[in-house]
Design a protein around this motif. Structure first.
Motif, PDB file in Angstrom:
ATOM      1  N   LEU A 144       0.826  -1.213   0.000  1.00 49.40           N
ATOM      2  CA  LEU A 144       0.000   0.000   0.000  1.00 49.40           C
ATOM      3  C   LEU A 144       0.859   1.261   0.000  1.00 49.40           C
ATOM      4  O   LEU A 144       0.583   2.211  -0.733  1.00 49.40           O
ATOM      5  CB  LEU A 144      -0.924   0.014   1.225  1.00 49.40           C
ATOM      6  N   VAL A 145       1.873   1.267   0.842  1.00 48.61           N
ATOM      7  CA  VAL A 145       2.746   2.451   0.902  1.00 48.61           C
ATOM      8  C   VAL A 145       3.441   2.664  -0.439  1.00 48.61           C
ATOM      9  O   VAL A 145       3.553   3.797  -0.929  1.00 48.61           O
ATOM     10  CB  VAL A 145       3.776   2.309   2.042  1.00 48.61           C
ATOM     11  N   GLY A 146       3.886   1.573  -1.061  1.00 46.99           N
ATOM     12  CA  GLY A 146       4.505   1.697  -2.380  1.00 46.99           C
ATOM     13  C   GLY A 146       3.541   2.253  -3.406  1.00 46.99           C
ATOM     14  O   GLY A 146       3.899   3.115  -4.223  1.00 46.99           O
ATOM     15  N   ALA A 147       2.290   1.780  -3.344  1.00 46.83           N
ATOM     16  CA  ALA A 147       1.273   2.284  -4.272  1.00 46.83           C
ATOM     17  C   ALA A 147       0.975   3.752  -4.008  1.00 46.83           C
ATOM     18  O   ALA A 147       0.823   4.552  -4.938  1.00 46.83           O
ATOM     19  CB  ALA A 147      -0.005   1.457  -4.142  1.00 46.83           C
ATOM     20  N   GLY A 148       0.891   4.119  -2.730  1.00 47.74           N
ATOM     21  CA  GLY A 148       0.626   5.510  -2.384  1.00 47.74           C
ATOM     22  C   GLY A 148       1.713   6.445  -2.874  1.00 47.74           C
ATOM     23  O   GLY A 148       1.440   7.542  -3.375  1.00 47.74           O
ATOM     24  N   GLU A 149       2.972   6.003  -2.740  1.00 46.63           N
ATOM     25  CA  GLU A 149       4.088   6.814  -3.218  1.00 46.63           C
ATOM     26  C   GLU A 149       4.031   6.967  -4.738  1.00 46.63           C
ATOM     27  O   GLU A 149       4.254   8.053  -5.279  1.00 46.63           O
ATOM     28  CB  GLU A 149       5.413   6.181  -2.801  1.00 46.63           C
ATOM     29  N   ALA A 150       3.719   5.872  -5.435  1.00 42.11           N
ATOM     30  CA  ALA A 150       3.649   5.921  -6.901  1.00 42.11           C
ATOM     31  C   ALA A 150       2.533   6.854  -7.364  1.00 42.11           C
ATOM     32  O   ALA A 150       2.705   7.631  -8.320  1.00 42.11           O
ATOM     33  CB  ALA A 150       3.429   4.516  -7.455  1.00 42.11           C
ATOM     34  N   LEU A 151       1.389   6.790  -6.699  1.00 45.05           N
ATOM     35  CA  LEU A 151       0.274   7.676  -7.051  1.00 45.05           C
ATOM     36  C   LEU A 151       0.633   9.138  -6.774  1.00 45.05           C
ATOM     37  O   LEU A 151       0.274  10.038  -7.549  1.00 45.05           O
ATOM     38  CB  LEU A 151      -0.977   7.283  -6.258  1.00 45.05           C
ATOM     39  N   SER A 152       1.332   9.369  -5.689  1.00 48.25           N
ATOM     40  CA  SER A 152       1.736  10.739  -5.346  1.00 48.25           C
ATOM     41  C   SER A 152       2.708  11.300  -6.376  1.00 48.25           C
ATOM     42  O   SER A 152       2.621  12.472  -6.764  1.00 48.25           O
ATOM     43  CB  SER A 152       2.372  10.764  -3.952  1.00 48.25           C
ATOM     44  N   VAL A 153       3.635  10.464  -6.827  1.00 48.46           N
ATOM     45  CA  VAL A 153       4.586  10.890  -7.858  1.00 48.46           C
ATOM     46  C   VAL A 153       3.846  11.194  -9.161  1.00 48.46           C
ATOM     47  O   VAL A 153       4.176  12.156  -9.871  1.00 48.46           O
ATOM     48  CB  VAL A 153       5.668   9.821  -8.080  1.00 48.46           C
ATOM     49  N   ALA A 154       2.831  10.400  -9.471  1.00 48.56           N
ATOM     50  CA  ALA A 154       2.047  10.627 -10.690  1.00 48.56           C
ATOM     51  C   ALA A 154       1.371  11.993 -10.651  1.00 48.56           C
ATOM     52  O   ALA A 154       1.282  12.684 -11.680  1.00 48.56           O
ATOM     53  CB  ALA A 154       1.004   9.526 -10.851  1.00 48.56           C
ATOM     54  N   ILE A 155       0.902  12.395  -9.468  1.00 49.24           N
ATOM     55  CA  ILE A 155       0.304  13.730  -9.326  1.00 49.24           C
ATOM     56  C   ILE A 155       1.365  14.798  -9.556  1.00 49.24           C
ATOM     57  O   ILE A 155       1.155  15.758 -10.299  1.00 49.24           O
ATOM     58  CB  ILE A 155      -0.317  13.900  -7.923  1.00 49.24           C
ATOM     59  N   THR A 156       2.510  14.625  -8.903  1.00 46.63           N
ATOM     60  CA  THR A 156       3.597  15.598  -9.009  1.00 46.63           C
ATOM     61  C   THR A 156       4.030  15.802 -10.460  1.00 46.63           C
ATOM     62  O   THR A 156       4.335  16.919 -10.880  1.00 46.63           O
ATOM     63  CB  THR A 156       4.814  15.136  -8.174  1.00 46.63           C
ATOM     64  N   ARG A 157       4.016  14.715 -11.242  1.00 44.32           N
ATOM     65  CA  ARG A 157       4.468  14.789 -12.632  1.00 44.32           C
ATOM     66  C   ARG A 157       3.348  15.136 -13.608  1.00 44.32           C
ATOM     67  O   ARG A 157       3.550  15.136 -14.822  1.00 44.32           O
ATOM     68  CB  ARG A 157       5.111  13.461 -13.027  1.00 44.32           C
ATOM     69  N   GLY A 158       2.166  15.404 -13.063  1.00 45.54           N
ATOM     70  CA  GLY A 158       1.049  15.807 -13.900  1.00 45.54           C
ATOM     71  C   GLY A 158       0.401  14.695 -14.680  1.00 45.54           C
ATOM     72  O   GLY A 158      -0.334  14.933 -15.638  1.00 45.54           O
ATOM     73  N   ARG A 159       0.633  13.453 -14.280  1.00 43.55           N
ATOM     74  CA  ARG A 159       0.082  12.311 -15.008  1.00 43.55           C
ATOM     75  C   ARG A 159      -1.254  11.846 -14.445  1.00 43.55           C
ATOM     76  O   ARG A 159      -1.907  10.972 -15.021  1.00 43.55           O
ATOM     77  CB  ARG A 159       1.082  11.150 -14.970  1.00 43.55           C
ATOM     78  N   MET A 160      -1.652  12.416 -13.319  1.00 42.29           N
ATOM     79  CA  MET A 160      -2.902  12.014 -12.685  1.00 42.29           C
ATOM     80  C   MET A 160      -3.431  13.173 -11.857  1.00 42.29           C
ATOM     81  O   MET A 160      -2.654  13.930 -11.274  1.00 42.29           O
ATOM     82  CB  MET A 160      -2.676  10.782 -11.795  1.00 42.29           C
TER      83      MET A 160
END
Length: 205
Positions: free
Chosen positions: A167-183
């Motif tokens: 879950l933590v790994g998924a949360g970090e990946a989703l957060s990075v996606a926001i930062t990079r404008g992909r989500m």
């Protein structure tokens, strides 16, 4: 969540700062330098100049630039985790509410919209010290997820521990996606909540 203030202190007033206060002033100022200029501008000499103190004082707290970056990296994450813990502890929640609040709170705290956490982490790439610190930060997040979810799941503690790592790994990946404008933020929260709710439906075997 963080509001660093570049307070330039000198003379008798500067001497009244405790060691802890001076260290925090330097971290505040270092983060401002990264935000207002760029990471390349963050040298120990430039930090001393911006903070209005002598270089030896900076070296006393951070003997190398890498040491400064490690401490800045840890501080940014500590602020994220502190905000997360405070928001999660405000009111008791049932399972459904816990999943929704856990998802929204974690993404809110983890999404580094200014990119500072990712930028500093990238600068430390390949550093053995950074790898140790990063693992420690992840372990702390996993422990918090386990604590929050334990009352709402019916699976062995060891299984929950393993799932929370995911879950933590998924949360970090989703957060990075926001930062990079992909989500979009709302999309990341919705996806994360679905993952959390999926774990809550598991039954002990």
């Amino acid at each position: 969540m963080m509001n660093p203030k570049n307070v330039s202190l000198s003379g008798s007033r500067a001497k009244r700062l405790t060691r802890a206060e001076r260290r925090q002033q330097l971290l505040d100022t270092a983060l401002l330098l990264v935000r207002e200029e760029d990471l390349d501008s963050l040298t120990l000499g430039r930090l001393a100049e911006r903070a209005g103190i002598s270089k030896p004082v900076v070296y006393d707290h951070f003997p190398t630039r890498s040491a400064l970056l490690i401490e800045l990296y840890k501080w940014i994450d500590t602020e994220r985790v502190t905000s997360f813990a405070e928001m999660m502890s405000r009111t008791p929640k049932n399972a459904q509410e816990t999943a929704d609040v856990l998802a929204s709170t974690y993404i809110l705290c983890a999404a580094d919209t200014k990119g500072e956490f990712q930028i500093i982490g990238a600068a430390l790439a390949g550093s053995e010290e950074k790898a140790v610190v990063f693992q420690e930060l992840l372990d702390n997040c996993v422990a918090m997820f386990v604590s929050v979810l334990t009352p709402h799941v019916d699976i062995p503690p060891a299984s929950l521990q393993q799932l929370c790592v995911g879950l933590v790994g998924a949360g970090e990946a989703l957060s990075v996606a926001i930062t990079r404008g992909r989500m979009q933020h709302a999309q990341a929260v919705e996806a994360f909540a679905m993952l959390i709710k999926g774990i809550m439906t598991l039954q002990e075997k």
